[in-house]
Design a protein around this motif. Structure first.
Motif, PDB file in Angstrom:
ATOM      1  N   ASN A 183       0.836  -1.207   0.000  1.00 44.68           N
ATOM      2  CA  ASN A 183       0.000   0.000   0.000  1.00 44.68           C
ATOM      3  C   ASN A 183       0.864   1.248   0.000  1.00 44.68           C
ATOM      4  O   ASN A 183       0.363   2.366  -0.042  1.00 44.68           O
ATOM      5  CB  ASN A 183      -0.903   0.020   1.239  1.00 44.68           C
ATOM      6  CG  ASN A 183      -1.942  -1.085   1.171  1.00 44.68           C
ATOM      7  OD1 ASN A 183      -2.523  -1.304   0.121  1.00 44.68           O
ATOM      8  ND2 ASN A 183      -2.159  -1.781   2.278  1.00 44.68           N
ATOM      9  N   GLU A 184       2.174   1.044   0.085  1.00 47.76           N
ATOM     10  CA  GLU A 184       3.129   2.163   0.158  1.00 47.76           C
ATOM     11  C   GLU A 184       3.842   2.267  -1.187  1.00 47.76           C
ATOM     12  O   GLU A 184       4.821   1.573  -1.442  1.00 47.76           O
ATOM     13  CB  GLU A 184       4.144   1.925   1.273  1.00 47.76           C
ATOM     14  CG  GLU A 184       3.533   1.722   2.652  1.00 47.76           C
ATOM     15  CD  GLU A 184       2.943   3.008   3.221  1.00 47.76           C
ATOM     16  OE1 GLU A 184       3.516   4.075   2.974  1.00 47.76           O
ATOM     17  OE2 GLU A 184       1.898   2.930   3.898  1.00 47.76           O
ATOM     18  N   ILE A 185       3.316   3.113  -2.069  1.00 42.19           N
ATOM     19  CA  ILE A 185       3.871   3.238  -3.421  1.00 42.19           C
ATOM     20  C   ILE A 185       4.217   4.706  -3.682  1.00 42.19           C
ATOM     21  O   ILE A 185       3.426   5.597  -3.398  1.00 42.19           O
ATOM     22  CB  ILE A 185       2.876   2.721  -4.484  1.00 42.19           C
ATOM     23  CG1 ILE A 185       2.513   1.249  -4.214  1.00 42.19           C
ATOM     24  CG2 ILE A 185       3.445   2.877  -5.899  1.00 42.19           C
ATOM     25  CD1 ILE A 185       1.334   0.735  -5.007  1.00 42.19           C
ATOM     26  N   TYR A 186       5.411   4.922  -4.226  1.00 43.33           N
ATOM     27  CA  TYR A 186       5.878   6.276  -4.533  1.00 43.33           C
ATOM     28  C   TYR A 186       6.241   6.384  -6.009  1.00 43.33           C
ATOM     29  O   TYR A 186       6.910   5.502  -6.554  1.00 43.33           O
ATOM     30  CB  TYR A 186       7.128   6.618  -3.707  1.00 43.33           C
ATOM     31  CG  TYR A 186       6.861   6.742  -2.228  1.00 43.33           C
ATOM     32  CD1 TYR A 186       6.600   7.977  -1.642  1.00 43.33           C
ATOM     33  CD2 TYR A 186       6.856   5.610  -1.397  1.00 43.33           C
ATOM     34  CE1 TYR A 186       6.342   8.096  -0.277  1.00 43.33           C
ATOM     35  CE2 TYR A 186       6.592   5.710  -0.035  1.00 43.33           C
ATOM     36  CZ  TYR A 186       6.342   6.960   0.518  1.00 43.33           C
ATOM     37  OH  TYR A 186       6.081   7.065   1.870  1.00 43.33           O
ATOM     38  N   LEU A 187       5.806   7.462  -6.636  1.00 43.92           N
ATOM     39  CA  LEU A 187       6.238   7.770  -7.996  1.00 43.92           C
ATOM     40  C   LEU A 187       7.328   8.826  -7.903  1.00 43.92           C
ATOM     41  O   LEU A 187       7.248   9.753  -7.085  1.00 43.92           O
ATOM     42  CB  LEU A 187       5.073   8.293  -8.838  1.00 43.92           C
ATOM     43  CG  LEU A 187       3.871   7.351  -8.996  1.00 43.92           C
ATOM     44  CD1 LEU A 187       2.850   7.957  -9.962  1.00 43.92           C
ATOM     45  CD2 LEU A 187       4.292   5.973  -9.478  1.00 43.92           C
ATOM     46  N   VAL A 188       8.343   8.684  -8.730  1.00 45.88           N
ATOM     47  CA  VAL A 188       9.510   9.567  -8.668  1.00 45.88           C
ATOM     48  C   VAL A 188       9.569  10.409  -9.942  1.00 45.88           C
ATOM     49  O   VAL A 188       9.458   9.886 -11.053  1.00 45.88           O
ATOM     50  CB  VAL A 188      10.806   8.732  -8.522  1.00 45.88           C
ATOM     51  CG1 VAL A 188      12.036   9.627  -8.455  1.00 45.88           C
ATOM     52  CG2 VAL A 188      10.728   7.829  -7.286  1.00 45.88           C
ATOM     53  N   SER A 189       9.749  11.714  -9.772  1.00 49.42           N
ATOM     54  CA  SER A 189       9.773  12.608 -10.939  1.00 49.42           C
ATOM     55  C   SER A 189      10.995  12.356 -11.819  1.00 49.42           C
ATOM     56  O   SER A 189      12.011  11.815 -11.379  1.00 49.42           O
ATOM     57  CB  SER A 189       9.783  14.062 -10.472  1.00 49.42           C
ATOM     58  OG  SER A 189      11.058  14.406  -9.956  1.00 49.42           O
TER      59      SER A 189
END
Length: 209
Positions: A119-125
């Motif tokens: 549930n811990e998802i990060y998108l990176v620029s």
């Protein structure tokens, strides 16, 4: 009872840490930081995996993400970082490698897959490019523009907002000083740039250790 949490960093050569012969890139700095925290006896153990592959696009990501997640699935929880776009937006032989609509769909498909494990998802620029390579065909035959970076980052921001995901904005941090934070190729960070990326990401890591 201490938990063992896995952090999985998917991405291209910037995730892998290319051109950083000193620290090994931002993910490797975070790996050492998490290990140090564990040895200090603070909180849970966070084990980070650098799954960056040079030259990879979201097309490559979709082929491997189910297997990578399956192979590194901690019962105590996983954190997934997706760092793509710099290769997708490139134009080669007059054709965009992964066009914006396909990029959007691929990121959404990757999130859907990651949701089964985390549930811990990060998108990176995506980082800005140096002016010397902005709109220039480089030796690899690829042409990239900062205009496309803005467009693809907007896609990432919109998806992050829509799906209530974290968004790590390295782009804004680099923009003003990009010419001193990028390596000679104008695309990859140098040691200073990678160090800044790690500093920005450490507060995120802190939440899990």
């Amino acid at each position: 009872m201490k938990k063992i949490i896995y952090g999985l960093f998917f991405g291209d050569s910037i995730t892998y840490g290319e051109y950083d012969g000193v620290f090994g890139g931002w993910v490797d700095i975070l790996k050492r930081y998490a290990l140090q925290k564990f040895h200090e006896g603070n909180g849970d153990e966070l084990i980070l995996f650098n799954l960056g592959i040079g030259g990879e696009t979201t097309e490559g990501l979709l082929k491997r993400i189910p297997y990578e997640l399956e192979a590194r699935n901690s019962p105590d929880g996983n954190i997934v970082f997706l760092s793509y776009g710099a290769n997708d937006l490139a134009i080669k032989d007059g054709v965009q490698i992964v066009d914006p609509e396909k990029f959007r769909n691929n990121i959404k498909a990757a999130i859907s897959c990651a949701r089964q494990f985390s549930n811990e998802i990060y998108l990176v620029s995506i980082l800005p490019f140096s002016e010397k390579v902005n709109g220039v065909v480089v030796s690899s035959g690829k042409l990239r523009t900062n205009g496309e970076v803005l467009a693809y980052n907007q896609i990432l921001k919109d998806i992050a907002a829509e799906h209530s995901l974290g968004y790590i904005d390295f782009y804004s941090a680099f923009l003003e000083d990009k010419e001193i934070l990028l390596s000679a190729d104008g695309v990859h960070p140098n040691e200073k740039g990678y160090g800044m990326m790690a500093e920005i990401a450490i507060p995120i890591i802190e939440k899990y250790v």
